[in-house]
Write an enzyme that holds these catalytic residues in place. Structure first.
Site, PDB file in Angstrom:
ATOM      1  N   LYS A 187       0.839  -1.201   0.000  1.00 24.20           N
ATOM      2  CA  LYS A 187       0.000   0.000   0.000  1.00 24.20           C
ATOM      3  C   LYS A 187       0.878   1.257   0.000  1.00 24.20           C
ATOM      4  CE  LYS A 187      -4.607   0.949   1.800  1.00 24.20           C
ATOM      5  NZ  LYS A 187      -5.234   1.185   0.503  1.00 24.20           N
ATOM      6  N   GLU A 223      -7.256  -5.271 -10.530  1.00 28.69           N
ATOM      7  CA  GLU A 223      -8.130  -4.642  -9.540  1.00 28.69           C
ATOM      8  C   GLU A 223      -8.462  -3.236 -10.021  1.00 28.69           C
ATOM      9  OE1 GLU A 223      -6.323  -3.927  -5.702  1.00 28.69           O
ATOM     10  OE2 GLU A 223      -4.332  -3.873  -6.573  1.00 28.69           O
TER      11      GLU A 223
HETATM   12  N1  PLP Z   1      -6.962  -2.631  -3.592  1.00 25.13           N
HETATM   13  C1  PLP Z   1      -6.537  -1.380  -3.469  1.00 25.13           C
HETATM   14  C2  PLP Z   1      -5.697  -0.809  -4.553  1.00 25.13           C
HETATM   15  C3  PLP Z   1      -6.869  -0.629  -2.327  1.00 25.13           C
HETATM   16  O1  PLP Z   1      -6.447   0.618  -2.195  1.00 25.13           O
HETATM   17  C4  PLP Z   1      -7.678  -1.217  -1.327  1.00 25.13           C
HETATM   18  C5  PLP Z   1      -8.012  -0.475  -0.122  1.00 25.13           C
HETATM   19  O2  PLP Z   1      -7.436  -0.624   0.895  1.00 25.13           O
HETATM   20  C6  PLP Z   1      -8.118  -2.530  -1.516  1.00 25.13           C
HETATM   21  C7  PLP Z   1      -7.749  -3.205  -2.654  1.00 25.13           C
HETATM   22  C8  PLP Z   1      -8.987  -3.186  -0.496  1.00 25.13           C
HETATM   23  O3  PLP Z   1      -8.238  -3.603   0.598  1.00 25.13           O
HETATM   24  P1  PLP Z   1      -8.904  -3.746   2.027  1.00 25.13           P
HETATM   25  O4  PLP Z   1     -10.041  -4.680   1.874  1.00 25.13           O
HETATM   26  O5  PLP Z   1      -7.827  -4.313   2.874  1.00 25.13           O
HETATM   27  O6  PLP Z   1      -9.329  -2.396   2.431  1.00 25.13           O
HETATM   28  C1  COI Z   2      -9.378   1.730   1.585  1.00 24.75           C
HETATM   29  O1  COI Z   2     -10.337   1.055   1.215  1.00 24.75           O
HETATM   30  O2  COI Z   2      -9.083   1.853   2.780  1.00 24.75           O
HETATM   31  C2  COI Z   2      -8.530   2.409   0.634  1.00 24.75           C
HETATM   32  O3  COI Z   2      -7.434   2.709   0.975  1.00 24.75           O
HETATM   33  C3  COI Z   2      -9.065   2.665  -0.716  1.00 24.75           C
HETATM   34  C4  COI Z   2      -8.992   4.097  -1.165  1.00 24.75           C
HETATM   35  C5  COI Z   2      -9.753   5.057  -0.319  1.00 24.75           C
HETATM   36  C6  COI Z   2      -7.597   4.532  -1.405  1.00 24.75           C
END
Ligand code: PLP
Ligand code: COI
Length: 344
Positions: A187, A223
């Protein structure tokens, strides 16, 4: 049980934006060690003009949410998973790891200090929690910063996509989000910086988001800019793309467990080809911000793929997944061991 007086906010009409809350957590890394950290009032940061984050984008972040449960408790969902992912990200970006147990403690402190901003049960809103870390010490040559800052702030939020649970339309992007052997699986702020041009373009053309295909062959679904995908086959199997260059979504991993263990659905993590999209009966995005956002249509260079679930509402399997996941987060459905951390 929280009896705290709530902030005067129109919870039901909140969008996904920044809203300043009272307290944030700050810890500094200097001379090879993190300090104790503290809650502070000031939302502004003063730093050197040559800070690592400003020159070479050395920054990363996490995202999770606090919810008010049906019986009035305040809980957070699987913060240990975010702590682990942030340490994986930090290692990939040559940043010091913020200890995972301290990460969870700090999240808890910040939420406790901002309880009045945790939206009440039933409003559809939640308190978004944003941990982040960046190089604050000066660099000139291309190298990791000598000093870092770790912070967590919170912001009450509503749905990520306008219209809430209305199905959205995606564009198959001509831009790449993540290179093979790059940083797509962590991230890093830089992944989002390089997606800004693509999202602005997509919005101008009337799309809600981009579908990024794999950069190497451009034949497989990866994604979107901020969420993972899931698909439902005509015989109700839940399929999610397998790739080393997507972010390992905590929501997606939780959903696959829920599909299998709570809903007795077959689940499959495998490569998903753009050419097979028209065979699925439902498509959705999943993530902390996106929760489960149904996708009604994907446009691949003029070719429209319209899912049978349509543009009006979520398909039936997506709805079941949504109800079960949000039911677990709001305390209406018993959670798997360790998924829910009670804060107040
Ligand atoms: N993919 C991306 C590029 C994201 O920024 C996020 C957000 O966090 C996700 C997927 C979903 O991840 P999570 O379910 O851990 O929030
Ligand atoms: C999240 O779902 O927490 C993300 O980081 C996605 C977006 C707001 C960058």
């Amino acid at each position: 049980m929280t009896t705290i007086e709530k902030a005067n906010i129109d919870w039901v009409n909140l969008g996904f934006g920044y809203y300043k809350t009272d307290k944030r957590f700050v810890s500094n890394f200097k001379d090879g060690a993190w300090d104790e950290g503290a809650l502070v009032d000031d939302e502004n940061i003063v730093m050197n003009e040559s800070a690592g984050v400003l020159q070479y984008a050395q920054t990363c972040f996490e995202g999770m949410k606090a919810y008010t449960t049906v019986d009035g408790k305040v809980v957070i969902f699987r913060p240990d998973m975010n702590a682990k992912r942030m340490s994986d990200t930090a290692k990939r970006l040559e940043m010091p790891v913020f200890p995972e147990d301290k990460f969870v403690e700090a999240v808890e402190k910040v939420v406790k200090a901002n309880l009045k901003y945790v939206p009440p049960y039933g409003t559809g809103a939640s308190l978004y929690i944003r941990p982040f870390m960046f190089g604050i010490g000066p660099v000139m040559g291309v190298k990791p910063a000598p000093e870092f800052q770790f912070r967590i702030f919170t912001s009450p939020v509503g749905p990520y996509f306008k219209g809430g649970a209305k199905p959205i339309t995606l564009k198959v992007s001509d831009f790449d989000r993540a290179a093979p052997n790059g940083t797509g699986h962590v991230k890093a702020g830089l992944n989002y910086a390089m997606s800004l041009h693509a999202i602005v373009q997509a919005h101008k053309e009337g799309y809600d988001e981009n579908l990024y295909p794999d950069a190497l062959t451009r034949t497989k679904v990866e994604e979107t800019g901020g969420a993972n995908f899931f698909f439902v086959t005509k015989d109700n199997k839940v399929v999610t793309p397998k790739s080393d260059t997507i972010l390992p979504s905590i929501t997606r991993r939780s959903l696959m467990y829920v599909a299998k263990e709570y809903l007795s659905l077959e689940v499959e993590e495998r490569e998903v080809y753009l050419s097979e999209l028209s065979e699925f009966s439902e498509c959705g995005l999943c993530g902390t911000a996106a929760v489960i956002s149904p996708v009604g249509k994907i446009v691949d260079h003029g070719k429209e793929i319209c899912f049978p679930s349509g543009m009006e509402e979520m398909g039936p399997i997506s709805k079941k997944l949504y109800d079960t996941l949000t039911g677990i987060q709001s305390g209406k459905i018993e959670a798997p061991e360790g998924w829910i951390k009670v804060i107040a």
